[in-house]
Structures are given as structure tokens and as C-alpha cells.
Design an enzyme around this catalytic site. Structure first.
Site, PDB file in Angstrom:
ATOM      1  N   LYS A 267       0.320  -2.175   4.674  1.00 21.81           N
ATOM      2  CA  LYS A 267       0.456  -3.606   4.450  1.00 21.81           C
ATOM      3  C   LYS A 267       0.362  -3.980   2.978  1.00 21.81           C
ATOM      4  CE  LYS A 267      -4.134  -4.936   5.985  1.00 21.81           C
ATOM      5  NZ  LYS A 267      -4.877  -4.744   7.169  1.00 21.81           N
ATOM      6  N   ARG A 268      -0.131  -3.052   2.166  1.00 19.92           N
ATOM      7  CA  ARG A 268      -0.134  -3.356   0.736  1.00 19.92           C
ATOM      8  C   ARG A 268       1.277  -3.322   0.158  1.00 19.92           C
ATOM      9  NH1 ARG A 268      -2.754   0.804  -1.300  1.00 19.92           N
ATOM     10  NH2 ARG A 268      -3.637   1.372   0.716  1.00 19.92           N
TER      11      ARG A 268
END
Ligand code: GLU
Length: 502
Positions: A267-268
Site C-alpha cells: 500500500k505504500r
């Protein structure tokens, strides 16, 4: 290589087992879809089990997000909670692990009684010291078997010190072999599991590896289809199934989803929450079509499939072994295809929640032919229709006089050209105020003064829409109506006058 079941085999039962520790993730959605397609393809049963034993990290809000977004994708299931917080359906409930703790305790007792598990009294500090010693000796971390065969006296001594036992599963020394529907024969030495494994902590809480096996057995799951990140856990699960005396299900480990640089999707680096795609206006049909192709293909050039068509065609053996690269451009492309496949009325219904009520339903349907080709996501409509919703003053506030002037012209020349356009437009009878007539007149006027059409249209477009990029200009003008067009052009002329005079 294991074979997917044929008609007449044991009834297929699959499950998705999300942990509500975050919003529905792309990877979980894809795993859920593959399970769904597999079940539907074979007429099997699909179970939703909520793996909510991690009370510290889990939340009702995430359970709601997961269930709502699975429904939004069109994925439904036969057993388990149908709505967040709702009643369970199905004969093997409850389907939330937090409500099945007695079963786990009873199954752990069974393993203790048969000697396949034992109480371990090591404290966290002792285990940490053991780990550090192994590190110093350059050994891989493993449980050293300290409590494997305690005498009654040793056990009593620990208990009198106030220690409480965790339960460890006695990992046999063997190579675990299983046939994976996607990866073929997998052989992993149990040594890789790091020795005997804790299945119940000393506070009585059971661990994932244990409860997943207990539940897959109790719910008669025949096929475990899950992400490849679980592959290294599977030997432990196979050993636990056997120790508990249950039939081992067939496994299928689906490839990881990768960023374009082939690193694991996180998700980064990428948007991973399905809800975010929904908020942006990706259609569930496009999302499903996209997710299906993250690791599977029909073996033909076809690329547009409904959920039912996918269920017809999906063969688990055609899932690829290699990681699946997340290609956002492809998602955008598919979304465009699905948007354009809708009628204007259907699209208006989908767009309603993205566009302000200041544009009523009729106005929304009317503008759709102008914007349909230009939308990648439904949320793009907000900006594309803004010129219809904004007041004339708001439109005028969006630009300065210099922006009206084409590169090869000056302010005075632009003012003259725009005035000419205004006159042509003012001259049109209300019945003639149509896209075709507006365009014909403006093109003739441009030619008459020796301007390129593009240059001539630039200040008109900015004056009318407040933007240098807009839906087709003359269609936009027709929708706006003559009076508002003239008012906006007058405002643009007034702005130009301030720089011409100076
Ligand atoms: N709760 C586990 C997860 O979300 C399920 C894994 C499995 O399918 O066994 O990763």
C-alpha cells in the site's frame, strides 16, 4: 499434479477467510474472486469465514468494508455472514472465528491428549535468549525442544513458579509433500518450520495456523485457494490436518500481485484498497474483469468478460505461476470500455453520486454524450460537467485575460476575434442555436479573419468553460444556452479590455 475435481467428485467447498485488520485489499479481492469463480464453475459451495481472532487489530468497520466491497464487486457466497454484523447462514456456523474459541480449545486438548502437542513453559525472555544464541552460532532460528519431554516434576516446578503453558505442536521430522493445483508437486522439509510450533499462546488464545486448519476441517473445505504468500505455511497446515485426523484439502496457491517494477505490491507503492477504486469511479464490472486477469487468462485474445462468463471459463489450472503485474493502464482501459458500453441513461445512474445535484437528472443525461468518450473514471465527470454547474462569475474567476490569448496573437487581436464570434452567436435565432450551426458559423468567422480554427476557438472555449481543456466546445455551448454563452463571452471580452487598454 493434482487434478481439479470433475463431476461426481466430493462436493466442492471453498472459502475466503479475510482477516478484518484493514479494508478489502486488492489481493484479498482477487483471491475471493478466484474462489468464487472456482466454486461457481464447478457448482460448489462458497463460504465466507471472518478470521477475527486478532481482536487488537481487527475491527467491525473493516469487516463492513470487506463485506460491502465484495458485494459491490458482485461476489456473493452461500454460507457465512451476508452483511457486516449480521446473522450467519449455513450449517457450519458460527462463521466468525471469535465465536469458535471453544472448538479450538477442544481440538488443542485432543492434540495434547494424543501427545502430538505439549505444554511449553518457556518465557518470552528465555525464547529471546535462545534466539540470540542461535543467531550467534549462525543457526536459523528454531525452537530447541526444551519442553518437549518434561517430567511431571519439572512441569509442577514451572507451575509453582506461576508459569502458564503455551501449547506447541510437535513438528515431525519429515519432508512434507503436497500437490498444488497451480504449482504442481511441492516438497518442503518440515525443518523449515523452525521446530515445534506454538498453536495456542499461554494466555489461551489460538494462533492462525491452528484455527485455519481446525475450521477448514470443521467446515469441510475441499480446496484451499489462497495467495502464494501462504505457501510456506502450508506444510505446517498439512501436518496439522493429519495430526487432527482430517482429510487434507487440495491447495492452490495463486501468484503474488506485483508493482510494475516487479516488487511485491504494497500500500505504500500503490493504491490497494478496493474502496478507493470504488470512490474514484471504477465500475465493479471493470474491476472484476481486471482482477480476473491478474494471474489468469482464458488462453485466447478475448478480454471483456462478465462475472458469469468468467465463472464459465475459469479453470484453476490456467492460473499462472509467475507473479501478476498490476497494470493500472489496463484497468483504466477496461473501465473506459465498460463506461462506453452503458447507455446514457444507465451511465447517468452510475454518475449520480459523483456529480452535484445542482445538475439535475435531465441535465446529466443531456451532457453524457459530450463526456462519455473522455471519462476514464466516473469521478472524472465532476470536472467535465463543472462548467454547467458553475455560475458565470465562477467560470470567469477561473482564468486571467492573458490565458485567452493564443500563442501567435495579441490581446487586441484576440479581443477583435472574440467580439466577432460573439456577434455571430448573438445573431443566431434560438432555434438555430445548435452544435452544428455554432460550429459552422465560428469556422466561417475564423476563416474570414484569417485565423486558424484552433486559435479562434481558444478564447471562446476558455470564456465558455473557464478551462483550456473541456468537452466538445459547441455541444457545451448548446447545452449552456444562448444567454449564458453570451454572458460568459461578454465577461471574457471585459477581461481582455483591461489588458488592451493598458
Ligand atoms: N486470514 C488469512 C489471511 O487473510 C487467511 C489465509 C488463508 O486463506 O488460509 O491471510
Amino acid at each position: 499434479m493434482a487434478k481439479a475435481p470433475a463431476d461426481g467428485d466430493r462436493a466442492v467447498r471453498v472459502r475466503m477467510a479475510p482477516s478484518p485488520t484493514g479494508p478489502l485489499h486488492i489481493g484479498t479481492a482477487r483471491t475471493s474472486l478466484y474462489n468464487y469463480l472456482f466454486a461457481r464453475h464447478l457448482g460448489g459451495t462458497y463460504v465466507l469465514r471472518v478470521e477475527d481472532t486478532d481482536a487488537a487489530r481487527g475491527s467491525d468497520e473493516f469487516e463492513r468494508d470487506i463485506i460491502d466491497n465484495l458485494h459491490w464487486l458482485g461476489i456473493n457466497w452461500d454460507e457465512g455472514p451476508q452483511v457486516a454484523g449480521g446473522e450467519d447462514i449455513g450449517p457450519y456456523g458460527p462463521y466468525r472465528q471469535s465465536q469458535r474459541l471453544e472448538l479450538y480449545a477442544a481440538e488443542a486438548e485432543r492434540l495434547l491428549a494424543s501427545g502430538q502437542a505439549f505444554g511449553c513453559y518457556c518465557t518470552p525472555e528465555e525464547l529471546e535468549a535462545m534466539r540470540r544464541e542461535q543467531e550467534a552460532r549462525k543457526e536459523p532460528p528454531h525452537y530447541n525442544g526444551r519442553c518437549r519431554s518434561l517430567t511431571d516434576a519439572e512441569r509442577d516446578a514451572f507451575l509453582s513458579e506461576g508459569r502458564r503453558a503455551a501449547i506447541r505442536f510437535r513438528v515431525p521430522d519429515e519432508t512434507v509433500v503436497f500437490d498444488d493445483l497451480i504449482r504442481g508437486r511441492v516438497e518442503i522439509a518440515a525443518e523449515a518450520l523452525g521446530g515445534d510450533r506454538v498453536i495456542v499462546r499461554s494466555d489461551g488464545s489460538p494462533l492462525y495456523h491452528f484455527v485455519v486448519v481446525v475450521d477448514d476441517a470443521a467446515m469441510h473445505i475441499t480446496h484451499v485457494i489462497r495467495g502464494e504468500d501462504h505457501l510456506s505455511n502450508t506444510p505446517l497446515h498439512v501436518l496439522l490436518f493429519r495430526a487432527l485426523g482430517h482429510e487434507v484439502p487440495v491447495f492452490a496457491h495463486i501468484p503474488l500481485i506485483l508493482n510494475p517494477d516487479r516488487s511485491k505490491m504494497s500500500k505504500r507503492r500503490s493504491q490497494t484498497a478496493i474502496s478507493a477504486y470504488r470512490e474514484d469511479g471504477y465500475l465493479p464490472e471493470a474491476m472484476v474483469n481486471f482482477l480476473a486477469f491478474l494471474g489468469w487468462s482464458p488462453g485466447t485474445e478475448e478480454e471483456i468478460f462478465t462475472l458469469d462468463e468468467l465463472a464459465n471459463r475459469f479453470e484453476i489450472e490456467h492460473v499462472h505461476k509467475a507473479g501478476a503485474v498490476f497494470d493500472k493502464d489496463r484497468l483504466d482501459y477496461l473501465n473506459g470500455v465498460y463506461i462506453r458500453s452503458l447507455t446514457d441513461e444507465q451511465l447517468a445512474v452510475r454518475l449520480r453520486r459523483f456529480v452535484s445535484d445542482a445538475l439535475d437528472d435531465r441535465g446529466l443525461v443531456a451532457v453524457i454524450p459530450l463526456i462519455k468518450e473522455r471519462m476514464v473514471r466516473l469521478a472524472d465527470a465532476r470536472e467535465l460537467v463543472a462548467f454547467l454547474i458553475e455560475t458565470d462569475a465562477e467560470v470567469a474567476d477561473r482564468y486571467g485575460p492573458d490565458e485567452l490569448v493564443p500563442a501567435k496573437a495579441d490581446a487586441a487581436g484576440t479581443a477583435a476575434a472574440l467580439a466577432r464570434a460573439r456577434d455571430e452567436i448573438a445573431d443566431l435565432a434560438p432555434d438555430d442555436f445548435s452544435t452544428g450551426e455554432l460550429e459552422a458559423r465560428c469556422r466561417r468567422a475564423a476563416e474570414a479573419i484569417g485565423w486558424k480554427a484552433g486559435d479562434f476557438f481558444k478564447p471562446i472555449r476558455i470564456g465558455i468553460t473557464g478551462r483550456s481543456v473541456s468537452p466538445p466546445l459547441f455541444g457545451s455551448m448548446e447545452l449552456l444556452g444562448k444567454d449564458r454563452c453570451l454572458a460568459r463571452l461578454d465577461a471574457a471580452l471585459a477581461k481582455l479590455a483591461t489588458v488592451v487598454a493598458a
